[in-house]
Design an enzyme around this catalytic site. Structure first.
Site: not given
Length: 486
Positions: A183, A237, A259, A293
């Site tokens: 997705k 995310g 993560e 990130c």
């Protein structure tokens, strides 16, 4: 002959990939994919419903036994073919990524190279899944262990690295013998859809890889997470969404890898090569427009070199060329949405109101698109929001420290623990600081830590599990023990 933007967009499949077939969403809905540099709509994609998600899981479940039984060498050859195909289509993938995400073409090409390496790396790992054989201590039995695929996986990937965050999950899953439902983020689905077609062409069988695009991520994913046919969930995310997904996964006791967010400290000690530290800072801060990130979020510089470091960093930041990523010479593209830009500006405003000094930048770029000027803040107070929250933009807040203990204390003063950066020439300090820092990864005298051959992942609120390296395939394997009587 180079493909035109329109021809490329028109060639990308924009339907759902379920059971080897491209099909429209069951409700017939579609959503727009926009260019963040202009606000123009690039195309529309099928907007999946929960029914479509369950159909994709059913296809993955049906394909699981056959894919698990496929010889490792065959899986490896498919991954190798996929690596070669992605490499051959690098220009197309890079342009597509720049159009839907905004980063410069140079950065997009770098991501294609990086993302393709996960396919090559795990093509080599596919044939190296090992078990063990030993004699029980009492000599009465023999202990056999084997590793087998976890089973169908739901992969939820982010918008900021639409290719690499996909291959970093798809590669080890295919190598281990797992089927999957992917997705991708609604902001950047086109890169994943193009990648899926290339994987099909490389030989991935029908049902092994399924892709559902949707604007209703929760509505589509939650029924899959609560379905007993799913056996693993992997997500990249925000920490807030990650917490929700982990809670949902508890019902089926899924294997989970997360993560999540980061708040990376960048430490510059008094003995550091300041010019090298500035070079590393530009990489650690400005990669992906700061929308990563792993992006350096807090710069802690020894008070004896802080002025030199800040001035040199500000000069480099001010010299960056801001504009649409497809234009030659552009280094800094737009942020992903207007809301993302507003958040970045709110963090800058908050720091200045609390006493930080604006050295360069400090505001949105007027006109179309979600552009923000590369910004450096000095003397940032400890209570500033930008030191506690992930900035996700081209903003570098600089603070000072007096000694090593203070540097480590301030670096660890966050709920996050993904990556930290350290610049020093003292090798004893390298070990002391690296051991003391509460992060899953530490970059020493480098602004880039990501490497397909190394385990990527964090601790604390940055998640758990590892992607890449020899550890990456273990996330998709279960250990089975067999006791053999003698």
């Amino acid at each position: 002959m180079a493909v035109t933007q329109k021809a490329l967009i028109d060639a990308v499949p924009t339907a759902l990939l379920i059971g080897g077939r491209w099909r429209e969403a069951s409700g017939g809905g579609r959503f727009a994919v926009d260019d963040p540099a202009t606000g123009a709509t690039l195309t529309t994609c099928a907007d999946a419903t929960a029914e479509d998600g369950l159909a994709a899981l059913a296809a993955a479940h049906e394909a699981q036994p056959g894919w698990a039984a496929t010889p490792p060498r065959e899986r490896a050859e498919i991954l190798r073919a996929a690596f070669e195909s992605v490499t051959a289509h690098a220009d197309e993938l890079a342009l597509l990524m720049t159009l839907e995400m905004g980063k410069s073409l140079t950065e997009s090409r770098g991501e294609v190279t990086y993302g393709a390496e996960f396919l090559r790396w795990f093509s080599e790992e596919a044939v190296r899944v090992r078990g063990s054989y030993s004699v029980a201590p009492n000599g009465a039995t023999r202990l056999l262990t084997m590793r087998q695929p976890v089973g169908p996986v739901l992969m939820i990937t982010p918008w900021n690295f639409p290719l690499a965050m996909g291959t970093r999950k798809i590669g080890p899953a295919l190598a281990a013998g797992c089927t999957m439902v992917v997705k991708p983020a609604a902001e950047t689905p086109l890169t994943m859809l193009h990648l899926a077609r290339l994987l099909q062409e490389a030989g991935v069988p029908a049902g092994v890889l399924n892709v559902v695009t949707t604007t209703d991520s929760g509505g589509v994913c939650e029924p899959l997470i609560r379905d007993p046919r799913l056996r693993k969930l992997t997500f990249t995310g925000s920490t807030a969404v990650g917490r929700t997904l982990v809670a949902q996964s508890a019902e089926q006791l899924l294997r989970v890898s997360m993560e999540l967010g980061g708040n990376a400290p960048f430490l510059v000690f008094e003995d550091a090569d300041v010019d090298a530290a500035v070079d590393g800072a530009m990489l650690a801060k400005m990669r992906n427009i700061g929308e990563a990130c792993t992006s350096a979020n807090r710069f802690f510089v020894h008070e004896s070199v802080a002025a030199e470091f800040t001035d040199k960093l500000a000069a480099r930041m001010a010299a960056q060329t801001v504009g649409k990523g497809t234009k030659k010479g552009v280094e800094v593209g737009p942020l992903i949405t207007a809301e993302a830009r507003e958040k970045v500006h709110a963090l800058v405003t908050d720091a200045i109101e609390r006493g930080a000094r604006l050295v360069t930048g400090g505001g949105p770029v007027e006109g179309r698109g979600h552009f923000y000027t590369p910004t450096v803040l000095a003397d940032v107070p400890e209570d500033s929001r930008c030191l506690a929250e992930e900035i996700f933009g081209p903003v570098a807040p600089v603070s000072t420290f007096a000694d090593e203990d203070e540097a480590v204390r301030r670096a660890n003063a966050t709920e996050y623990g993904l990556v930290g950066y350290v610049y020093t020439r003292d090798q004893a300090r390298v070990l002391r600081v690296a051991e003391a820092m509460e992060f899953g990864m530490v970059g020493v005298n480098t602004g880039v830590v990501s490497n397909p051959a190394a385990p990527f992942g964090g601790v604390k609120a940055s998640g758990f599990g590892r992607e890449g390296g020899a550890e990456g395939i273990e996330e998709y394997l279960e250990v089975k023990y067999v006791g053999l009587a003698t």
